[in-house]
Every structure is written in C-alpha cells, then in structure tokens.
Design an enzyme around this catalytic site. Sequence first.
Site, PDB file in Angstrom:
ATOM      1  N   THR A  52      30.165  46.010  40.022  1.00  0.00           N
ATOM      2  CA  THR A  52      30.142  45.635  41.392  1.00  0.00           C
ATOM      3  C   THR A  52      29.384  45.686  41.943  1.00  0.00           C
ATOM      4  OG1 THR A  52      32.657  45.781  41.261  1.00  0.00           O
ATOM      5  CG2 THR A  52      31.660  44.538  43.079  1.00  0.00           C
ATOM      6  N   HIS A 186      31.593  52.674  32.435  1.00  0.00           N
ATOM      7  CA  HIS A 186      33.457  52.865  32.131  1.00  0.00           C
ATOM      8  C   HIS A 186      33.457  52.467  30.834  1.00  0.00           C
ATOM      9  CE1 HIS A 186      35.828  50.118  34.832  1.00  0.00           C
ATOM     10  NE2 HIS A 186      33.978  49.872  35.588  1.00  0.00           N
ATOM     11  N   CYS A 314      46.895  39.939  40.988  1.00  0.00           N
ATOM     12  CA  CYS A 314      48.618  39.348  41.972  1.00  0.00           C
ATOM     13  C   CYS A 314      47.724  39.505  43.388  1.00  0.00           C
ATOM     14  CB  CYS A 314      49.067  40.862  41.924  1.00  0.00           C
ATOM     15  SG  CYS A 314      51.025  40.687  42.870  1.00  0.00           S
TER      16      CYS A 314
END
Length: 371
Positions: A52, A186, A314
Amino acid sequence: AMVPLLASGYGNPSGAHRLAREANRVLDDARETMAAALGADPGEIVFTAGGTEADNLAITGVLNRQRSTGRPTAVPVCSAVEHHAVLEPVEHRGGAVLAVGADGIVDLDELATTLERLHAAGGVAVVSVMLANNETGIIQPIDRVVEVVRDRAPDALVHTDAVQALCWVDVAEATAGVDLISVSAHKFGGPKGVGALVVRDGLALDPLFKGGGQERERRGGTQNVAGIAAMAVAAAETVAERPTAVPRVSALRDRLADGIRSRVDGVVETGVTGTDRSTKTANLCHLCFEGIESEALLFLLEKEDIMASAASSCASGAMEPSHVLAAMGYDRDLAFGSLRLSLGYGTTEADIDAALAAVPAAVERLRQRGS
Ligand code: PLP
C-alpha cells in the site's frame, strides 16, 4: 532470518557504531537481493512498510514532484481493476480511470486516446497498470502499456503494482521497461508490513514521509531491518523455486477449476475463455456461481477447513460487489456469487481433492435452500 536480528541485531542502520554498521550491512545485502529478484540496481530499491505504501509513494510521490517542478496540471492515470492502494490516490487527485475489456485486460486503444487527450490538455504524470490482479489473477500486457505511454504521453512515468506477481511471473523480465514497481513481502512468503518500490535511477519523487532522509531521501523513517532481511530471503527463494513451482501449481489449479466446472452447472470461470488460462497467474481459481451468495459459501467452506475469499468487500455495512468484476461487466448477481480459491507453492494434490469434494457440495446445498 528475522529471529537473530530481533534478538541481538538491534542497531539502527543510520547510526555510526558497530551494531549500527552491522544493521546497515543487512540492509545493503537485502537491497542487492531484492534488486536481483526485480531486475533493478540496488540503488533503485526503496524499502517501504508494504504494498500500500509503495503504491501510494509511486502515485502521490511522483505527482507531487511533477506538479511542483513545472507540470502543475499533470494528472495520474490507472486502470479500473487496480487495487484500492492505487485507485484511491489516483481518484483523490482527479486522475483518469481506464476501462478494461470483458477479459479484464486494459483496453490499449482507449489507453492511447485517453493519454493523447490528457497529454494535450494538461499533461500526464504517471500511468499505473498492475502486473497481476489480486482477485482474478489476470495478467496485464505491461510491455505494450509501456509502448503506448512512451508514444502518446512521453513525459509520463509508468508504474506497475507487482504485489501479486512475484511467485508467478518473472517480474524482472516483465517490468524491464517500467519506471516504478511495487512489491509486498507477505505475498511471497515474507512478513507482513514490509515491501519495496523500485524507482529507476534518475527519476524524482517527493517522499510521503519526510524526516531522517533515509532511503536516499525517498522514504524517511528507520527501516524495519528484520522484516527487510526476511523479505529478501523470501524473494530469493521465490525466484529460485518459481520455474518448477509455476507448472506444478498451474496443473493443480487446472484440475481444481476443471473439476468444479464439470461438477457444477451455472458457473463462470473469470477471465477464462474455454479452458485457456494463459492470461492468468498459476495460483488463482476464480469462479462466479449463479444463484448463491458468496458469504454463505465461504461460511460452509470454512467449516471444511477451506479458507477462501470472495471478491467483494463490505463497505459501510452494505456488501458491495467487487469493482474488478463490475469493470469486467459482470452483473451484480453473478458478482455476488464469486469465489476466489488461491493456491500456493505448498498446495498438494490432497488439498485439491478436498476442495473438489467440498465446493460442489456446498454450492449444491445453498442452491437447494435458495442461497
Ligand atoms: N496491491 C495489490 C495488488 C494487493 O493485492 C495488495 C494486498 O493485498 C496491495 C497492493 C497492498 O499490499 P499490502 O497489504 O502490503 O499493503
């Protein structure tokens, strides 16, 4: 790689004493390893706190520098299927978002006309098109994107988010002509919260974090030495294993996808025509089932120890279908029935057998009870 550094290698790499110099040497070694894995020079590697941050640095860092050095109206551009870490900085700064086709691949004609228009209007700062998509695994033709950018907006830099790619694509080769490349540890077996941005030599960007001037003034802040060392080990092992892992995992994925499709009606395999999966990374089996909701499917699969995900998020309490599937023209109902099964270097035939038993049974159960 991490444990000895956490236990006793606690020097600050910016310091001057022996422990500090040792920590700095760890960073130098990791920089060389990452550079080799990514086809870059060690000086081109900027360590970050993950994908990010690398994406935000590429978009916002370049934009800020260009706007303050003679190109005040230049804008960023990205594809509609980017991760939010690219999409949001681009949209936040009034950038342009490019359509993709039903195959999930950026429309090169639209890229050319959009860049021509923006180049003539106020300039293009940076064009960002991801190497591999995180939901569908669809691989973009980055070399062709680079050609179009150099032709139609020669002042623009090209960024690619390669966060999902290192295990499955030869990133060094695929990004040889690219100016800025993001990776995240990761996604290839390293720890969370550490990543890197390749910034080609001679390119200027403003740091997002100002302070100690680390990373050659491109990213202030004391580096995560243990995390960076571990990322480099993971990258080297990934690159070494990749040539044998990709065909093995790809065959497992094909057996999984073909097996589910032959057992279940009303299913679409995303980004696949027939059984041609050549535009997808080897690890991803992404399916959309008619007449069910992925949330319920994931719940049933978890009970069978299958940890999968749906390509929807969501937001503020309301389920929203994935922006990636929406950009590919999927209707809401089909997009709500999406399932992403991801494989890794460690996936076995027995794992595929388990998924082949569980997924069709779960879909059948949900359909019988009307989702
Ligand atoms: N870009 C892509 C394509 C991703 O898949 C992810 C994470 O899933 C990111 C960026 C963000 O990386 P990180 O989790 O290291 O911040």
